[in-house]
Motif scaffolding. Sequence first.
Motif, mmCIF file in Angstrom:
data_model
loop_
_atom_site.group_PDB
_atom_site.id
_atom_site.type_symbol
_atom_site.label_atom_id
_atom_site.label_comp_id
_atom_site.label_asym_id
_atom_site.label_seq_id
_atom_site.Cartn_x
_atom_site.Cartn_y
_atom_site.Cartn_z
ATOM 1 N N PHE A 246 0.871 -1.192 0.000
ATOM 2 C CA PHE A 246 0.000 0.000 0.000
ATOM 3 C C PHE A 246 0.902 1.234 0.000
ATOM 4 O O PHE A 246 2.076 1.158 0.391
ATOM 5 N N PRO A 247 0.365 2.383 -0.416
ATOM 6 C CA PRO A 247 1.162 3.610 -0.417
ATOM 7 C C PRO A 247 1.037 4.355 0.914
ATOM 8 O O PRO A 247 -0.025 4.325 1.555
ATOM 9 N N VAL A 248 2.091 5.023 1.301
ATOM 10 C CA VAL A 248 2.043 5.831 2.520
ATOM 11 C C VAL A 248 3.153 6.876 2.473
ATOM 12 O O VAL A 248 4.205 6.642 1.873
ATOM 13 N N THR A 249 2.911 8.014 3.104
ATOM 14 C CA THR A 249 3.903 9.089 3.207
ATOM 15 C C THR A 249 4.533 9.072 4.593
ATOM 16 O O THR A 249 3.822 8.988 5.598
ATOM 17 N N LEU A 250 5.850 9.129 4.616
ATOM 18 C CA LEU A 250 6.583 9.187 5.885
ATOM 19 C C LEU A 250 6.977 10.638 6.157
ATOM 20 O O LEU A 250 7.782 11.217 5.418
ATOM 21 N N ASP A 251 6.399 11.238 7.208
ATOM 22 C CA ASP A 251 6.732 12.609 7.596
ATOM 23 C C ASP A 251 7.946 12.579 8.522
ATOM 24 O O ASP A 251 7.943 11.879 9.544
ATOM 25 N N CYS A 252 8.942 13.381 8.173
ATOM 26 C CA CYS A 252 10.230 13.268 8.867
ATOM 27 C C CYS A 252 10.876 14.646 8.994
ATOM 28 O O CYS A 252 11.022 15.358 7.995
ATOM 29 N N PRO A 253 11.282 15.059 10.196
ATOM 30 C CA PRO A 253 12.042 16.317 10.300
ATOM 31 C C PRO A 253 13.432 16.129 9.708
ATOM 32 O O PRO A 253 13.986 15.029 9.722
ATOM 33 N N ASN A 254 13.982 17.226 9.190
ATOM 34 C CA ASN A 254 15.344 17.135 8.646
ATOM 35 C C ASN A 254 16.326 18.036 9.375
ATOM 36 O O ASN A 254 17.447 18.237 8.920
ATOM 37 N N ASP A 255 15.895 18.585 10.537
ATOM 38 C CA ASP A 255 16.800 19.476 11.272
ATOM 39 C C ASP A 255 16.589 19.376 12.777
ATOM 40 O O ASP A 255 16.806 20.337 13.496
ATOM 41 N N ARG A 256 16.190 18.196 13.239
ATOM 42 C CA ARG A 256 15.945 18.093 14.674
ATOM 43 C C ARG A 256 16.822 17.051 15.363
ATOM 44 O O ARG A 256 17.453 17.337 16.376
ATOM 45 N N TYR A 257 16.865 15.840 14.813
ATOM 46 C CA TYR A 257 17.596 14.759 15.462
ATOM 47 C C TYR A 257 18.843 14.407 14.662
ATOM 48 O O TYR A 257 18.965 14.782 13.486
ATOM 49 N N VAL A 258 19.731 13.671 15.281
ATOM 50 C CA VAL A 258 20.965 13.294 14.588
ATOM 51 C C VAL A 258 20.619 12.436 13.369
ATOM 52 O O VAL A 258 19.997 11.379 13.493
ATOM 53 N N ASN A 259 20.994 12.926 12.177
ATOM 54 C CA ASN A 259 20.791 12.214 10.915
ATOM 55 C C ASN A 259 19.327 11.803 10.696
ATOM 56 O O ASN A 259 19.039 10.733 10.136
ATOM 57 N N ASP A 260 18.418 12.661 11.105
ATOM 58 C CA ASP A 260 16.993 12.289 11.026
ATOM 59 C C ASP A 260 16.546 11.987 9.592
ATOM 60 O O ASP A 260 15.939 10.937 9.327
ATOM 61 N N GLU A 261 16.862 12.873 8.668
ATOM 62 C CA GLU A 261 16.438 12.613 7.287
ATOM 63 C C GLU A 261 17.135 11.380 6.714
ATOM 64 O O GLU A 261 16.522 10.603 5.951
ATOM 65 N N ALA A 262 18.394 11.175 7.083
ATOM 66 C CA ALA A 262 19.119 10.002 6.585
ATOM 67 C C ALA A 262 18.485 8.707 7.116
ATOM 68 O O ALA A 262 18.439 7.692 6.411
ATOM 69 N N ILE A 263 18.014 8.742 8.350
ATOM 70 C CA ILE A 263 17.324 7.563 8.902
ATOM 71 C C ILE A 263 16.082 7.256 8.068
ATOM 72 O O ILE A 263 15.842 6.109 7.655
ATOM 73 N N CYS A 264 15.292 8.296 7.811
ATOM 74 C CA CYS A 264 14.062 8.094 7.043
ATOM 75 C C CYS A 264 14.376 7.641 5.614
ATOM 76 O O CYS A 264 13.680 6.785 5.052
ATOM 77 N N THR A 265 15.424 8.228 5.047
ATOM 78 C CA THR A 265 15.817 7.832 3.689
ATOM 79 C C THR A 265 16.193 6.357 3.636
ATOM 80 O O THR A 265 15.902 5.656 2.659
ATOM 81 N N ALA A 266 16.840 5.874 4.698
ATOM 82 C CA ALA A 266 17.216 4.459 4.746
ATOM 83 C C ALA A 266 16.002 3.551 4.912
ATOM 84 O O ALA A 266 15.988 2.413 4.414
ATOM 85 N N ILE A 267 14.999 4.039 5.606
ATOM 86 C CA ILE A 267 13.809 3.226 5.870
ATOM 87 C C ILE A 267 12.981 3.022 4.597
ATOM 88 O O ILE A 267 12.359 1.970 4.400
ATOM 89 N N VAL A 268 12.975 4.030 3.728
ATOM 90 C CA VAL A 268 12.129 3.962 2.524
ATOM 91 C C VAL A 268 12.369 2.689 1.709
ATOM 92 O O VAL A 268 11.427 1.927 1.437
ATOM 93 N N PRO A 269 13.623 2.374 1.296
ATOM 94 C CA PRO A 269 13.811 1.149 0.484
ATOM 95 C C PRO A 269 13.565 -0.130 1.289
ATOM 96 O O PRO A 269 13.190 -1.156 0.704
ATOM 97 N N MET A 270 13.798 -0.089 2.593
ATOM 98 C CA MET A 270 13.533 -1.285 3.405
ATOM 99 C C MET A 270 12.048 -1.654 3.338
ATOM 100 O O MET A 270 11.689 -2.830 3.213
ATOM 101 N N LEU A 271 11.187 -0.653 3.404
ATOM 102 C CA LEU A 271 9.749 -0.928 3.367
ATOM 103 C C LEU A 271 9.284 -1.227 1.949
ATOM 104 O O LEU A 271 8.384 -2.051 1.742
ATOM 105 N N ARG A 272 9.890 -0.561 0.976
ATOM 106 C CA ARG A 272 9.511 -0.867 -0.415
ATOM 107 C C ARG A 272 9.841 -2.319 -0.757
ATOM 108 O O ARG A 272 9.168 -2.962 -1.548
#
Length: 527
Positions: free
Chosen positions: A362-388
């Motif tokens: 199914f499709p879904v959007t992952l909302d992720c801050p890119n300036d709050r936690y250590v490597n937050d956007e990079a974490i989310c970027t890594a999760i995307v292909p894992m779920l795909r």
Amino acid sequence: MIAVATVLALVGATGEASAQEKVFRYATTGDILGLDPHSNNEGPTNAIKANVYGRLIHRAPDLSLEPDLAVSWTNRSDTLWEFKLREGVTFHNGSPFNADDVVYSFKRQTQPEAQMAFALSTVADVRKIDDFTVEIETRGPDPVLLLNMPNFYIVDREFTEDHDAFEIVGGAGRGNFINQHANGTGPFRLVEWVPDDRVVLEPFENWWNQNRRTDNVDRAIYRPIGNDTTRMAALLSGEIDLAYPIPLQDIDRIGAEPNVQSMQGPELRTIFLGFDQHRDELLDMPGTGRNPFKDVRVRRAVAHAIDIEAIHRVVMRGASTPTGLMVAPGVNGFSEDLNTPYAYDPARAKELLAEAGYAQGFPVTLDCPNDRYVNDEAICTAIVPMLRRVGIDVALNAQSKSLIFNKVGASQGYDTSFFLLGWTPGTFDSYDVIQNIMTLDGEARGTWNCGRYTNPQIERLADRIAVTIDADERVELIHRLFALHKDDVGHLPLHQQALSWGVRTDTVESVQQRPFDDVDLRTVVLR
């Protein structure tokens, strides 16, 4: 001479400093969300508030509790506390502090729109006994009342009323007069806040503890610098004295630079994923009448599809602690037995999705801050292909924290299906995360439960934990609740990030790093 004096005054007002001043310049990833001490509950915002506003009790650098605006407190019964207040204290505008300000602050901080209401959720009333004595009555025995007092910010009743600012206006960047102006009793007073550019503070010369002051800062300038490379360059060039976080890949580089050192340590913040479990139809699946995240098999599939160890190893470069719990070691109620994360098992994830009727994903959007936690956007970027890989078609929405927090939070009606956040229990007790993240049913609960997760058994356990005084019984209840939440995958904890600061040693003699990942200006000594 008049013209020169005017120019100097203007220079001072914009954050520049004279040569003889000891100016501390520091930066983190994003701007504060506002100055209203009762509105937003967010790390950098709370750090600035804590330098400006007084509380009845202050949490010292060694994390113990010490008197602030209260000089003593006595437990009169299971539900009644008496606090003796400090005399001779003034707010930054010169107004005297007294019991009326405490009573007023209680009423203001407990409004439904106040994210800081959680700290007083068990308090039924605050009564003035005399000008320097108040009683706090709780609805039942509260084992963590004192732990919450460092989150009870005292405002000037007259100042707030004069500016018609009693009402809380929630949301980042929003608010009334008191969200743009500050008048506390703390050791530093606000000089100016220029959104997205700087916050300037100066010592309050009439602070009640001025004679025992240990910092030597004449002026502190806080700057939001979202880009890691820019923040590092500012530190290395001497433009700023302290930066946090420093990029994990730059820690070795910092160590090789003269006059700069890294400071690392454990942090209590847990980074986690949350799911919309409230709507009957997922925002990303209009017209289907379906919300996959309401099915626990789908949430477990997500847990098995994400390789937390790979995130730890590759994205966090080893500077994180993978976790199976929503609290870190060191927080009261932590359980080593429950801390094992879900096993990485993509095949099992696909089986669970098929069992739930989502074999095609199914499709879904992952909302992720890119300036709050250590490597937050990079974490989310890594999760995307894992779920795909298991069939979940994730679109990443990475934005500044002020936009993401508004989007996933109450101010925009929890406009999210799937999100990444982090949480530090400010009380060092598990009830903090239970109250704010894991429950909905009760006073000031669920302020950051953005997916509106709820489980009747967990709600009932939370009710008991809130009033159980016996320490062993209380921890046993917390563990039962955590086990249920983990089985439910109410949220999916990923890791605790490590503190990662960079400090210039040619300008900073000492600064204390606390597990809150904040800067208490009281601990800063400049050369």
